[in-house]
Structure formats: C-alpha cells, structure tokens
Design an enzyme around this catalytic site. Structure first.
Site, PDB file in Angstrom:
ATOM      1  N   GLY A 166       0.824  -1.203   0.000  1.00  0.00           N
ATOM      2  CA  GLY A 166       0.000   0.000   0.000  1.00  0.00           C
ATOM      3  C   GLY A 166       0.853   1.246   0.000  1.00  0.00           C
ATOM      4  N   GLY A 211      -0.064   5.272   0.702  1.00  0.00           N
ATOM      5  CA  GLY A 211      -1.044   6.326   0.939  1.00  0.00           C
ATOM      6  C   GLY A 211      -0.347   7.668   1.035  1.00  0.00           C
ATOM      7  N   GLY A 212      -1.100   8.653   1.473  1.00  0.00           N
ATOM      8  CA  GLY A 212      -0.563   9.999   1.588  1.00  0.00           C
ATOM      9  C   GLY A 212       0.451  10.144   2.702  1.00  0.00           C
ATOM     10  CG  PHE A 213      -0.872   9.533   6.049  1.00  0.00           C
ATOM     11  CD1 PHE A 213      -1.070  10.901   6.103  1.00  0.00           C
ATOM     12  CD2 PHE A 213      -1.952   8.690   5.940  1.00  0.00           C
ATOM     13  CE1 PHE A 213      -2.346  11.410   6.071  1.00  0.00           C
ATOM     14  CE2 PHE A 213      -3.226   9.204   5.907  1.00  0.00           C
ATOM     15  CZ  PHE A 213      -3.426  10.564   5.972  1.00  0.00           C
ATOM     16  CB  THR A 249       1.150  -0.532   3.985  1.00  0.00           C
ATOM     17  OG1 THR A 249       0.532   0.677   4.423  1.00  0.00           O
ATOM     18  CG2 THR A 249       0.761  -1.658   4.918  1.00  0.00           C
ATOM     19  CE  LYS A 284      -0.031   2.113   7.357  1.00  0.00           C
ATOM     20  NZ  LYS A 284      -1.386   2.619   7.100  1.00  0.00           N
ATOM     21  CG  ASP A 290      -8.637   6.653   5.052  1.00  0.00           C
ATOM     22  OD1 ASP A 290      -9.552   6.924   4.247  1.00  0.00           O
ATOM     23  OD2 ASP A 290      -7.495   6.326   4.693  1.00  0.00           O
TER      24      ASP A 290
END
Ligand SMILES: Nc1ncnc2c1ncn2[C@@H]1O[C@H](COP(=O)(O)OP(=O)(O)O)[C@@H](O)[C@H]1O
Ligand SMILES: [Mg+2]
Ligand SMILES: [Zn+2]
Length: 369
Positions: free
Chosen positions: A41, A43-45, A48, A65, A163
């Site tokens: 994964g 994401g914006g942060f 993963t 993460k 989320d």
C-alpha cells in the site's frame, strides 16, 4: 525477497539472506527482527509492507507501516518523535480489540517512523466487492452489526478513525470477522495526529463534509461507514451515487438487490451532510438497525425465525424464559434456539398459547426499544 525501506532506493528488491540493501546499504531489518518483503500500500502518509518476524521460529507474517517524515529541523523532528510515541501508545490500546490489528512494535529508524502490526489474512472489502459483486441487505446489516461495535470501541477511547472505506476493512479468513486497518490517519480528539497534513487525511469519496474542512467528529466515521455501505450496495463509486446539483444522495436507484425502507432510511441518516442531522453515536445506529419500530413489524413477523441477533437484552430474554418455565413446569426450549414455527415439532402444542403470550410480551419490548 527482502524489500529495502529507503523510499529513494533505485533497486529495493534484495535476496532474503542479506542484512543490508545491496544497492543503497540501508538496513533491511527493523529492530533487528522485522523484514519487509513487498509493498502492499502507498497512501498519503507513507507506505505499507508485508513483512516477516524473523525473531520467531515460525517466522509469522506481519505488516510494517512506514511514515514519511513530516518535520525538518532538530526541534520539530524531536517533537514529531514525541507525538509519534504518544500515538503509538493509543494504537497499542486500540489493538487490544480483536477486530483491530495488534501493535507489535513501533520505532524510529533512519529518521523514519514505523509501526509493526499483526497481519490479518483475508481480502479487504474492495477486493471482496470486485470478486463477489455487490452486497445485499443481509450482508450490509451483518457488516454494520460487526463494525459499529469496533468503531464504538475507538470512539470510547476518543479516537476517530477518519479513513473508513472498503479498502481499510479486511474480512479475516479464520473467523470471517471484519477487521479495521489503517489507523495511520486516526486522530485522537484530545491529542494530536500521527500525521498532521490537514485536509489530506481520508479519502475524498468517503470523507464527511466537516472532516473535509478539517473538523472531524465521531459522526464523521459514521458518515464514512454509511458511504462504504452505499459503495458495497451499488458497486460504483460513491461520487456517482450523489447528485451534486441537488446536493442529494441518489444511491437507492443503483442498488443491485432490493433494500428495505428501514435500512435505506438508516443509511440515509448515516450519510447526512449536516452532522447534527446524522446519527451522533454508533449506539444510535445499532439501535435503529436492531430495534425496528412496531409500525413496520406486524406481529406475525415476530413469530418468524429470528435471523438476526435478538434485539432483546439477555436479561429480558431470561425473564421471559423463566416466566415460561413457571407456566410449563420446565418444559421449555433453551434460549437462543430459533423461535417457533421454525422448529414446530420440538414444541409441544399445549405450549402454543403461552408462547403466543410470550411473543406478544417480546413484541412489546421491541416496540418500546
Ligand atoms: N494489518 C494488516 N494485515 C493485512 N493486510 C493489511 C493490514 N493493513 C493493511 N493491509 C492491506 O494493505 C492495504 C494498504 O494498507 P493501509 O494500512 O490501508 O495503507 P494505505 O491505505 O495508507 O496505503 C490495505 O488496503 C489492506 O488491504
Ligand atoms: Mg488504507
Ligand atoms: Zn536500498
């Protein structure tokens, strides 16, 4: 394969047995024990990874993460580390719930922040939707009954997930329970966010209007869960179930199988744009879902087999059963078996009148709920 955790590495794939990246020299083990295998994964942060715990003989899978650094300068980095550590304590507590991955470790390594969590084996609901097609009413009711208590658990600890969407809900293979993942955007209402990138938290299609404006409420999670239901019922983007010109949801026309008026009203109230018109707590939604109003339930339906969890509290159920025992001298069905006539042969006919009375009392409790 081992996967290099350096986001700038030009060739992150490494053989299993090396300790440092052959290309950039970055350590391939987190805390000398967790080894990333592949990204799952982005994401914006942060990213993963699927990983393995090399410290255990069975080398169980886990999930790493990685968070992108949000702060520059020694003081702000220091502050970011402090905040991250605080948030990890919270995630640790949330992870006690069986439907939230357990936190295995958290650390700062090479100026990046990491969480290591339990691996949940199963497909997320976006994948399930792609494989099996749209959900029906029964599946949505089960989903809500399964997930609302998990949200309740988070909200009771002052944490808003922020989320909730199909990708962040995994159906665990072992027990078919739904597990909520991706607490990266989760924010404690009292504390500070793990990642404070303001409005970019959450996924536009699922985010409540007030959260868009930077003011997430507990009810924002309820909104996102409602939109999740809409996506699963219609198998289309929630944006396509919303009439922007009239600022109104038009999802019912796109459902793949019929949805009762009751459920559709519940979902509509979950996705109200105005927070005050929405359900305020997960409890309210659960009650609406399981205590249907008496006008909608003719008495005959109540004597039908109970397919959902009994909305009557165990105490009341016990009292009803005891009452029945007094009448029948102990010749009773055990509680929790389907009510007649689903199993008419097991109930002596002489009990029918008593049963009818009990059902009527039960209906009264339902009506008052
Ligand atoms: N603990 C976990 N166990 C198994 N799969 C996970 C776990 N956490 C996340 N995933 C899977 O990886 C995907 C991406 O992870 P997520 O935490 O949602 O990160 P992001 O959305 O920021 O990329 C999820 O949609 C889910 O399918
Ligand atoms: Mg996610
Ligand atoms: Zn590398």
């Amino acid at each position: 394969m081992s996967y290099c955790l350096n986001p700038h590495c030009s060739k992150p794939e490494n053989p299993d047995d090396v300790k440092f990246c052959l290309t950039c020299g970055t350590k391939l083990f987190l805390k000398e024990r967790y080894r990333a295998i592949k990204p799952i994964g982005q994401g914006g942060f942060g990213r993963t990874f699927l990983a393995v715990d090399e410290d255990k003989p069975s080398k169980p899978p886990c999930v790493i993460k990685q968070f992108y650094p949000q702060a520059q300068g020694t003081n702000t980095v220091q502050k970011a580390v402090e905040l991250f550590n605080q948030e990890a304590v919270q995630l640790d507590e949330l992870g006690q719930h069986s439907q939230i991955p357990a936190l295995l470790a958290y650390c700062n390594q090479d100026d990046r922040q990491y969480l290591v969590q339990e691996f949940i084996d199963g497909l997320n609901l976006a994948q399930e939707l792609a494989h099996k097609g749209a959900f029906n009413e029964t599946q949505i009711r089960q989903l809500l009954n399964d997930l609302l208590p998990v949200l309740q658990f988070c909200h009771a600890r002052q944490v808003i997930h922020r989320d909730i969407k199909p990708e962040n809900i995994i159906r665990r293979v072992s027990d078919h329970k739904l597990v909520i993942v991706d607490f990266g955007a989760a924010k404690s209402t009292t504390g500070t966010a793990l990642n404070r990138t303001g409005t970019s938290i959450g996924s536009p299609e699922y985010v409540a209007p007030e959260q868009m404006r930077g003011r997430a409420l507990f009810a924002s999670d309820i909104y996102s869960l409602g939109v999740t239901c809409i996506n699963l019922l219609t198998a289309r983007s929630p944006f396509d179930s919303y009439d922007t010109h009239n600022a109104a949801w038009i999802w019912p026309q796109y459902v793949k199988s019929p949805v009762s008026k009751e459920l559709s009203q519940i979902i509509d109230k979950m996705v109200e744009s105005i927070p005050n018109r929405r359900y305020q707590t997960t409890d309210e939604v659960l009650k609406a879902l399981n205590h249907q109003s008496p006008v909608n339930i003719p008495p005959t339906i109540i004597t039908k087999p109970v397919t959902q969890a009994s909305p009557i509290s165990p105490e009341i159920e016990k009292e009803l059963q005891e009452l029945k025992t007094q009448f029948t001298g102990g010749n009773v069905q055990p509680p929790n078996v389907p009510k007649q006539p689903s199993n008419p042969t097991s109930v002596p006919t002489s009990n029918d009148a008593i049963d009818k009375d009990l059902e009527e009392m039960r209906a009264k409790f339902l009506g008052n709920g």
